[in-house]
Design a protein around this motif. Sequence first.
Motif, PDB file in Angstrom:
ATOM      1  N   LEU A 287      44.923  41.008  45.192  1.00 13.27           N
ATOM      2  CA  LEU A 287      44.784  42.026  46.231  1.00 13.27           C
ATOM      3  C   LEU A 287      43.340  42.490  46.316  1.00 13.27           C
ATOM      4  O   LEU A 287      42.592  42.415  45.341  1.00 13.27           O
ATOM      5  CB  LEU A 287      45.680  43.224  45.909  1.00 13.27           C
ATOM      6  N   PRO A 288      42.902  42.990  47.477  1.00 15.32           N
ATOM      7  CA  PRO A 288      41.584  43.623  47.538  1.00 15.32           C
ATOM      8  C   PRO A 288      41.594  44.937  46.765  1.00 15.32           C
ATOM      9  O   PRO A 288      42.687  45.481  46.523  1.00 15.32           O
ATOM     10  CB  PRO A 288      41.379  43.846  49.045  1.00 15.32           C
ATOM     11  N   PRO A 289      40.423  45.437  46.337  1.00 15.08           N
ATOM     12  CA  PRO A 289      39.097  44.863  46.559  1.00 15.08           C
ATOM     13  C   PRO A 289      38.843  43.680  45.623  1.00 15.08           C
ATOM     14  O   PRO A 289      38.925  43.825  44.397  1.00 15.08           O
ATOM     15  CB  PRO A 289      38.150  46.029  46.254  1.00 15.08           C
ATOM     16  N   LEU A 290      38.540  42.518  46.195  1.00 10.97           N
ATOM     17  CA  LEU A 290      38.443  41.286  45.408  1.00 10.97           C
ATOM     18  C   LEU A 290      37.315  41.331  44.391  1.00 10.97           C
ATOM     19  O   LEU A 290      37.490  40.955  43.230  1.00 10.97           O
ATOM     20  CB  LEU A 290      38.231  40.097  46.351  1.00 10.97           C
ATOM     21  N   ARG A 291      36.127  41.776  44.826  1.00 14.26           N
ATOM     22  CA  ARG A 291      34.972  41.737  43.928  1.00 14.26           C
ATOM     23  C   ARG A 291      35.208  42.595  42.695  1.00 14.26           C
ATOM     24  O   ARG A 291      34.968  42.163  41.560  1.00 14.26           O
ATOM     25  CB  ARG A 291      33.718  42.196  44.678  1.00 14.26           C
ATOM     26  N   GLU A 292      35.729  43.797  42.897  1.00 12.56           N
ATOM     27  CA  GLU A 292      35.942  44.706  41.769  1.00 12.56           C
ATOM     28  C   GLU A 292      37.106  44.259  40.893  1.00 12.56           C
ATOM     29  O   GLU A 292      37.011  44.264  39.660  1.00 12.56           O
ATOM     30  CB  GLU A 292      36.191  46.123  42.282  1.00 12.56           C
ATOM     31  N   ARG A 293      38.224  43.848  41.514  1.00 12.60           N
ATOM     32  CA  ARG A 293      39.394  43.446  40.738  1.00 12.60           C
ATOM     33  C   ARG A 293      39.090  42.191  39.917  1.00 12.60           C
ATOM     34  O   ARG A 293      39.409  42.098  38.734  1.00 12.60           O
ATOM     35  CB  ARG A 293      40.583  43.196  41.673  1.00 12.60           C
ATOM     36  N   LEU A 294      38.472  41.201  40.565  1.00 12.39           N
ATOM     37  CA  LEU A 294      38.140  39.961  39.864  1.00 12.39           C
ATOM     38  C   LEU A 294      37.071  40.195  38.799  1.00 12.39           C
ATOM     39  O   LEU A 294      37.101  39.587  37.723  1.00 12.39           O
ATOM     40  CB  LEU A 294      37.676  38.908  40.869  1.00 12.39           C
ATOM     41  N   GLY A 295      36.127  41.101  39.095  1.00 11.23           N
ATOM     42  CA  GLY A 295      35.089  41.397  38.110  1.00 11.23           C
ATOM     43  C   GLY A 295      35.665  41.972  36.831  1.00 11.23           C
ATOM     44  O   GLY A 295      35.280  41.574  35.720  1.00 11.23           O
ATOM     45  N   LEU A 296      36.611  42.904  36.946  1.00  6.56           N
ATOM     46  CA  LEU A 296      37.244  43.470  35.757  1.00  6.56           C
ATOM     47  C   LEU A 296      38.057  42.409  35.003  1.00  6.56           C
ATOM     48  O   LEU A 296      38.091  42.397  33.775  1.00  6.56           O
ATOM     49  CB  LEU A 296      38.135  44.641  36.146  1.00  6.56           C
ATOM     50  N   LEU A 297      38.706  41.519  35.751  1.00  8.21           N
ATOM     51  CA  LEU A 297      39.455  40.436  35.107  1.00  8.21           C
ATOM     52  C   LEU A 297      38.520  39.567  34.267  1.00  8.21           C
ATOM     53  O   LEU A 297      38.832  39.229  33.113  1.00  8.21           O
ATOM     54  CB  LEU A 297      40.152  39.597  36.180  1.00  8.21           C
ATOM     55  N   LEU A 298      37.369  39.212  34.831  1.00  3.68           N
ATOM     56  CA  LEU A 298      36.420  38.352  34.107  1.00  3.68           C
ATOM     57  C   LEU A 298      35.855  39.058  32.877  1.00  3.68           C
ATOM     58  O   LEU A 298      35.685  38.439  31.821  1.00  3.68           O
ATOM     59  CB  LEU A 298      35.288  37.927  35.049  1.00  3.68           C
ATOM     60  N   LEU A 299      35.555  40.347  33.004  1.00  4.46           N
ATOM     61  CA  LEU A 299      35.053  41.087  31.847  1.00  4.46           C
ATOM     62  C   LEU A 299      36.102  41.133  30.739  1.00  4.46           C
ATOM     63  O   LEU A 299      35.783  40.997  29.552  1.00  4.46           O
ATOM     64  CB  LEU A 299      34.657  42.499  32.254  1.00  4.46           C
ATOM     65  N   ALA A 300      37.370  41.316  31.117  1.00  3.22           N
ATOM     66  CA  ALA A 300      38.444  41.358  30.126  1.00  3.22           C
ATOM     67  C   ALA A 300      38.654  39.998  29.480  1.00  3.22           C
ATOM     68  O   ALA A 300      39.004  39.904  28.301  1.00  3.22           O
ATOM     69  CB  ALA A 300      39.736  41.830  30.789  1.00  3.22           C
ATOM     70  N   ALA A 301      38.419  38.914  30.252  1.00  4.07           N
ATOM     71  CA  ALA A 301      38.693  37.565  29.754  1.00  4.07           C
ATOM     72  C   ALA A 301      37.586  37.020  28.855  1.00  4.07           C
ATOM     73  O   ALA A 301      37.820  36.064  28.109  1.00  4.07           O
ATOM     74  CB  ALA A 301      38.918  36.618  30.924  1.00  4.07           C
ATOM     75  N   GLY A 302      36.386  37.592  28.923  1.00  3.59           N
ATOM     76  CA  GLY A 302      35.325  37.136  28.029  1.00  3.59           C
ATOM     77  C   GLY A 302      34.253  36.320  28.724  1.00  3.59           C
ATOM     78  O   GLY A 302      34.372  35.953  29.896  1.00  3.59           O
TER      79      GLY A 302
END
Length: 335
Positions: A287-302
Amino acid sequence: MTAAPKYVERIARLPSVLEHLAAYPEGMPLRELAIEFDVGPEQLREDLLAYYTADVGPELLMGLTRPGVLEFLGPDGEDEDPQAADFVRVVDPRNADELGVEYVDASELALIYTAALSLLEVQPDDEDVAAAVDALAATMFGDEPGPTPANAAQWLPALEAITKGQRARRRVDIVYSRAWHAGVAHRVIEPYRLVKSRRGWEVDAGPLDHDGTPRTFLLSNVREATLRDEQFEHPHGLSALLEDQRRTHKVTVSLPQTARWAAAMYAEHVDVVDDGELTVVLDLELLPPLRERLGLLLLAAGTSARVLEPESLRGCGAYVARTLLEHHRGSPSDG
């Protein structure tokens, strides 16, 4: 003998309803189906949706899946909004016994239990629903006590005020820990729709942003909520706006195997593209906001997590990290 709670009776009716539907491979009108079981069509629609749309949490972690065995159709046989559809059809019929409370498998029973708990959260004083939760807990846990129905909504005090605001079209004051940016904000919202997702309760709300879209707030991030006396009107075309608000976008990522939980946490749907020994490639519906949601996912994933497609989102992890760093350093851009 004490009569069974009404909600238990409604759940217990579903195996017979689905067995009846299985005899009509092309589906049948919801109104006719309701007549067969001497129940109102809207109540039957509510029961079917509560059972089949309950969210039990990250499937990749718990091994639970949402049973997609029903289709809601329009008169032309095409998919239609379940809240408005006239026809219903069983897509993947199973033995009726499998859908009963006594003989249901663990994942199906968890779905029913979660649906009942969700209803109890928005109707904490409903004794019938509370009794149903007790009955389901007894089936799941035996003599072990489950959650106390009277306290089911205490962990989410904002839910009651926002639910009342949504039903009565009254504005609500909230103190909100922002999800995509650091800091706390005070807002006056117009609650349009409550949604139960794997992240918990969410509210799609106005006033509309400058681009004409609503905002979504996680109720778990609401520190305080106070119902106001002020009324609000729904904006023109609200149904279409809310549909757009929940429209997902596909993003392909490569994650370490140990970080698959991050995909389950942030994505609405996950498909495995390549399952390697150390890494996994996943198609995510976000879901949007894509940049923020995906950014947090990447930070959590390493640090080894990366975006494969689309290329335009490959820098979102760095963007979110830089934004958080500026905030905690007290940068003037924090505003």
